[in-house]
Design a protein around this motif. Structure first.
Motif, PDB file in Angstrom:
ATOM      1  N   LEU A  94      75.830   9.791 -54.407  1.00  0.00           N
ATOM      2  CA  LEU A  94      75.281   9.508 -55.734  1.00  0.00           C
ATOM      3  C   LEU A  94      75.162   8.004 -55.944  1.00  0.00           C
ATOM      4  N   LEU A  95      76.214   7.275 -55.605  1.00  0.00           N
ATOM      5  CA  LEU A  95      76.239   5.848 -55.870  1.00  0.00           C
ATOM      6  C   LEU A  95      75.211   5.080 -55.045  1.00  0.00           C
ATOM      7  N   LEU A  96      74.933   5.532 -53.825  1.00  0.00           N
ATOM      8  CA  LEU A  96      73.932   4.847 -53.007  1.00  0.00           C
ATOM      9  C   LEU A  96      72.524   5.034 -53.582  1.00  0.00           C
ATOM     10  N   GLY A  97      72.364   6.013 -54.441  1.00  0.00           N
ATOM     11  CA  GLY A  97      71.107   6.158 -55.160  1.00  0.00           C
ATOM     12  C   GLY A  97      71.130   5.492 -56.518  1.00  0.00           C
ATOM     13  N   TRP A  98      72.259   5.589 -57.194  1.00  0.00           N
ATOM     14  CA  TRP A  98      72.352   5.092 -58.561  1.00  0.00           C
ATOM     15  C   TRP A  98      72.468   3.569 -58.645  1.00  0.00           C
ATOM     16  N   LEU A  99      73.343   2.980 -57.842  1.00  0.00           N
ATOM     17  CA  LEU A  99      73.595   1.538 -57.982  1.00  0.00           C
ATOM     18  C   LEU A  99      72.356   0.679 -57.733  1.00  0.00           C
ATOM     19  N   PRO A 100      71.545   0.950 -56.699  1.00  0.00           N
ATOM     20  CA  PRO A 100      70.318   0.158 -56.545  1.00  0.00           C
ATOM     21  C   PRO A 100      69.365   0.299 -57.730  1.00  0.00           C
ATOM     22  N   ALA A 101      69.315   1.498 -58.309  1.00  0.00           N
ATOM     23  CA  ALA A 101      68.448   1.694 -59.479  1.00  0.00           C
ATOM     24  C   ALA A 101      68.912   0.851 -60.657  1.00  0.00           C
ATOM     25  N   LEU A 102      70.194   0.512 -60.674  1.00  0.00           N
ATOM     26  CA  LEU A 102      70.752  -0.341 -61.717  1.00  0.00           C
ATOM     27  C   LEU A 102      70.753  -1.806 -61.306  1.00  0.00           C
ATOM     28  N   ASP A 103      70.156  -2.103 -60.146  1.00  0.00           N
ATOM     29  CA  ASP A 103      70.120  -3.456 -59.578  1.00  0.00           C
ATOM     30  C   ASP A 103      71.525  -3.972 -59.291  1.00  0.00           C
ATOM     31  N   ARG A 104      72.405  -3.070 -58.867  1.00  0.00           N
ATOM     32  CA  ARG A 104      73.774  -3.444 -58.495  1.00  0.00           C
ATOM     33  C   ARG A 104      73.912  -3.227 -56.987  1.00  0.00           C
ATOM     34  N   TRP A 105      73.274  -4.114 -56.243  1.00  0.00           N
ATOM     35  CA  TRP A 105      73.184  -3.954 -54.799  1.00  0.00           C
ATOM     36  C   TRP A 105      74.494  -4.294 -54.089  1.00  0.00           C
ATOM     37  N   ALA A 106      75.247  -5.237 -54.612  1.00  0.00           N
ATOM     38  CA  ALA A 106      76.472  -5.659 -53.927  1.00  0.00           C
ATOM     39  C   ALA A 106      77.494  -4.529 -53.807  1.00  0.00           C
ATOM     40  N   PRO A 107      77.828  -3.837 -54.904  1.00  0.00           N
ATOM     41  CA  PRO A 107      78.774  -2.724 -54.743  1.00  0.00           C
ATOM     42  C   PRO A 107      78.214  -1.592 -53.895  1.00  0.00           C
ATOM     43  N   ALA A 108      76.905  -1.382 -53.956  1.00  0.00           N
ATOM     44  CA  ALA A 108      76.304  -0.369 -53.096  1.00  0.00           C
ATOM     45  C   ALA A 108      76.444  -0.754 -51.630  1.00  0.00           C
ATOM     46  N   ALA A 109      76.277  -2.033 -51.338  1.00  0.00           N
ATOM     47  CA  ALA A 109      76.404  -2.506 -49.957  1.00  0.00           C
ATOM     48  C   ALA A 109      77.828  -2.311 -49.447  1.00  0.00           C
TER      49      ALA A 109
END
Length: 250
Positions: free
Chosen positions: A133-148
């Motif tokens: 879920l987070l690998l889809g949600w965080l980029p959509a929120l422009d939160r790339w660092a925690p997704a990475a």
């Protein structure tokens, strides 16, 4: 019957598609103990009103946070999920996170992501699949660092979701490796591109699990990551360039 027995009977009624009986058992459970988190989950499951569903999930999560507050302050790897009494809270928090995300509202989506990250911290083995879920949600929120960080932690998964995320991240960064990784992702699950390139996000799949590389897995991933791909400049165009005709779903 005690409260726990009424909850068990409520879940059995849901399996039998008897929502009225499930509601009766859930409400009886709550008359005996207002701390039966699963009873609120049952009521959230059977209600036809989004506002009621949201309210039931909120109450379930509130009770769980109160009950497990000490554990939240210092969770130990894997032990929280392995304790069966924690499962109702974990289920409720998962359901609430999805419910919040599906509203499409920015503030509630931020809360959804924070709740999903909270569950991943409590259960690093991620039996619930919160990382997907987070690998889809965080980029959509422009939160790339925690997704990475999440992608790096689970990089050895070899999963469709992780590989497509890496491709998206490289596209965003204009990295020359993007095409190779994207082709690798398409090889893992060739059903994904046709769903990602549609303007309308596909519905979530039903059921608790999907087979690796299946159309159902593709649908689940596209549902979670559709917003992120469409929010990333040039990403959808890149997907179209590497999608073989045979990979398109008709």
């Amino acid at each position: 019957m005690d409260a726990a027995q009424h909850v068990d009977a409520a879940w059995e009624a849901i399996e039998d598609e008897n929502d009225a009986l499930a509601t009766t058992h859930a409400r009886r459970a709550l008359t005996l103990s207002r701390y039966e988190i699963d009873a609120y989950l049952v009521l959230a499951h059977v209600t036809a009103t989004p506002a009621e569903r949201h309210a039931f999930l909120r109450e379930a999560v509130r009770l769980g946070r109160k009950e497990w507050a000490d554990c939240f302050r210092s969770p130990r790897d894997t032990t929280f999920w392995l304790s069966l009494p924690t499962r109702p809270y974990m289920r409720a928090a998962h359901a609430l996170a999805v419910d919040l995300w599906d509203t499409g509202l920015s503030e509630q989506r931020l809360e959804a992501a924070e709740l999903a990250q909270h569950l991943l911290r409590l259960n690093p083995n991620d039996n619930q699949g919160m990382r997907f879920l987070l690998l889809g949600w965080l980029p959509a929120l422009d939160r790339w660092a925690p997704a990475a960080r999440i992608a790096k932690r689970y990089s050895k998964d070899g999963r469709t979701e992780t590989t497509y995320w890496h491709a998206l991240h490289l596209i965003r960064s204009s990295d020359p490796r993007a095409e190779d990784v994207l082709r690798k992702a398409v090889d893992l699950n060739p059903h994904v591109p046709a769903l990602l390139t549609r303007k309308r996000k596909p519905a979530m799949t039903e059921g608790d699990s999907v087979a690796f590389r299946s159309p159902e897995e593709a649908q689940a991933y596209a549902h979670m990551a559709h917003d992120a791909w469409w929010a990333t400049p040039g990403a959808i165009a890149r997907v179209k360039t590497v999608t073989p005709d045979s990979a398109r779903l008709r």
